[in-house]
Design a protein around this motif. Structure first.
Motif, mmCIF file in Angstrom:
data_model
loop_
_atom_site.group_PDB
_atom_site.id
_atom_site.type_symbol
_atom_site.label_atom_id
_atom_site.label_comp_id
_atom_site.label_asym_id
_atom_site.label_seq_id
_atom_site.Cartn_x
_atom_site.Cartn_y
_atom_site.Cartn_z
ATOM 1 N N UNK A 77 9.458 -96.634 27.420
ATOM 2 C CA UNK A 77 10.014 -95.469 26.736
ATOM 3 C C UNK A 77 10.272 -95.748 25.259
ATOM 4 N N UNK A 78 10.856 -96.901 24.958
ATOM 5 C CA UNK A 78 11.158 -97.241 23.563
ATOM 6 C C UNK A 78 9.874 -97.395 22.756
ATOM 7 N N UNK A 79 8.903 -98.107 23.303
ATOM 8 C CA UNK A 79 7.645 -98.303 22.573
ATOM 9 C C UNK A 79 6.877 -96.998 22.432
ATOM 10 N N UNK A 80 6.894 -96.170 23.460
ATOM 11 C CA UNK A 80 6.229 -94.873 23.388
ATOM 12 C C UNK A 80 6.878 -93.999 22.317
ATOM 13 N N UNK A 81 8.213 -93.982 22.267
ATOM 14 C CA UNK A 81 8.925 -93.210 21.249
ATOM 15 C C UNK A 81 8.588 -93.723 19.849
ATOM 16 N N UNK A 116 12.172 -83.393 14.490
ATOM 17 C CA UNK A 116 12.456 -82.540 15.643
ATOM 18 C C UNK A 116 11.169 -82.125 16.358
ATOM 19 N N UNK A 117 10.159 -81.729 15.606
ATOM 20 C CA UNK A 117 8.878 -81.333 16.209
ATOM 21 C C UNK A 117 8.216 -82.505 16.926
ATOM 22 N N UNK A 118 8.301 -83.679 16.333
ATOM 23 C CA UNK A 118 7.668 -84.844 16.944
ATOM 24 C C UNK A 118 8.387 -85.279 18.217
ATOM 25 N N UNK A 119 9.704 -85.176 18.235
ATOM 26 C CA UNK A 119 10.452 -85.507 19.460
ATOM 27 C C UNK A 119 10.108 -84.501 20.554
ATOM 28 N N UNK A 120 10.049 -83.215 20.216
ATOM 29 C CA UNK A 120 9.679 -82.198 21.189
ATOM 30 C C UNK A 120 8.276 -82.458 21.731
ATOM 31 N N UNK A 121 7.358 -82.819 20.858
ATOM 32 C CA UNK A 121 5.981 -83.118 21.255
ATOM 33 C C UNK A 121 5.934 -84.347 22.170
ATOM 34 N N UNK A 122 6.738 -85.365 21.863
ATOM 35 C CA UNK A 122 6.789 -86.575 22.689
ATOM 36 C C UNK A 122 7.325 -86.254 24.085
ATOM 37 N N UNK A 123 8.410 -85.484 24.153
ATOM 38 C CA UNK A 123 8.970 -85.110 25.450
ATOM 39 C C UNK A 123 7.990 -84.260 26.257
ATOM 40 N N UNK A 124 7.312 -83.364 25.582
ATOM 41 C CA UNK A 124 6.290 -82.530 26.221
ATOM 42 C C UNK A 124 5.201 -83.413 26.831
ATOM 43 N N UNK A 125 4.726 -84.372 26.080
ATOM 44 C CA UNK A 125 3.697 -85.275 26.581
ATOM 45 C C UNK A 125 4.199 -86.188 27.680
ATOM 46 N N UNK A 127 6.695 -85.547 29.951
ATOM 47 C CA UNK A 127 7.080 -84.907 31.207
ATOM 48 C C UNK A 127 6.077 -83.889 31.728
ATOM 49 N N UNK A 128 5.398 -83.154 30.871
ATOM 50 C CA UNK A 128 4.526 -82.088 31.346
ATOM 51 C C UNK A 128 3.080 -82.541 31.543
ATOM 52 N N UNK A 129 2.557 -83.289 30.611
ATOM 53 C CA UNK A 129 1.149 -83.681 30.699
ATOM 54 C C UNK A 129 0.809 -84.546 31.912
ATOM 55 N N UNK A 130 1.656 -85.490 32.333
ATOM 56 C CA UNK A 130 1.298 -86.272 33.527
ATOM 57 C C UNK A 130 1.179 -85.432 34.803
ATOM 58 N N UNK A 131 1.779 -84.258 34.827
ATOM 59 C CA UNK A 131 1.705 -83.397 36.005
ATOM 60 C C UNK A 131 0.437 -82.549 36.050
ATOM 61 N N UNK A 132 -0.348 -82.543 34.997
ATOM 62 C CA UNK A 132 -1.525 -81.679 34.941
ATOM 63 C C UNK A 132 -2.563 -81.986 36.022
#
Length: 186
Positions: A77-81, A116-125, A127-132
């Motif tokens: 998580x830290x490295x991904x962030x 803020x946009x980059x944090x939102x994009x990171x969270x989106x990627x 939590x949502x993308x792995x479920x695709x």
């Protein structure tokens, strides 16, 4: 008028621009193709897992399985962030995107995306993308028809725009866009 702080107003017809009509504002670069974006994401995942694997390698023998999993997840998580948010703030790209020649821009002005946009994009990627793949398999199993956008019906989706309002573009396209904007101003 000298010394009054006011300027003399030139009356008469407007003078034409010396090089003809001014060109209109350049268009924002179009997004990269899916293959390049997927390769960049794959490189990001590989580099993150490789770095964390090397960092956690020393913990594998001494700690229990639960502690090793917690340390591994924390490091991931830290490295991904750091890769997806902090590095993208600094150079407009994560490590995989740097290798693939992709840059991240803010829409609609092609500026540098803010935190803020980059944090939102990171969270989106995260939590949502792995479920695709699961959603895709579930849709296929239920025999649902594909979305209307793929069949040519319905409103067209915005190309290469994600939830946070950013777009991934080729590095060279961004360079040409900046040169065109500078030329437009000058």
């Amino acid at each position: 008028m000298y010394g009054t702080g006011r300027t003399a107003v030139h009356s008469g017809p407007p003078r034409p621009h010396p090089y003809g009509a001014l060109p209109r504002q350049p268009r924002i670069p179009k997004g990269t193709g899916e293959a390049r974006r997927y390769l960049a994401v794959g490189l990001d995942c590989y580099l993150c897992l490789l770095a964390v694997g090397l960092l956690v390698h020393s913990c594998l023998g001494s700690a229990g399985a639960g502690r090793t999993a917690a340390v591994l997840l924390g490091h991931l998580l830290v490295l991904s962030f750091a890769n997806q948010v902090l590095l993208t703030m600094a150079v407009r790209a994560s490590a995989g995107k740097l290798i693939m020649g992709v840059r991240v821009i803010r829409l609609p002005d092609a500026g540098r995306p803010e935190f803020r946009r980059l944090v939102l994009r990171w969270l989106y990627g995260l939590f949502w993308l792995p479920l695709q793949p699961w959603h895709h398999l579930r849709r296929t199993a239920a025999a649902e028809p594909p979305p209307r956008e793929r069949l040519g019906g319905g409103p067209p989706a915005a190309p290469c725009v994600d939830l946070a309002g950013v777009r991934q573009v080729h590095r060279s396209d961004l360079r040409y866009y900046r040169a065109a904007v500078e030329g437009h101003r000058g």
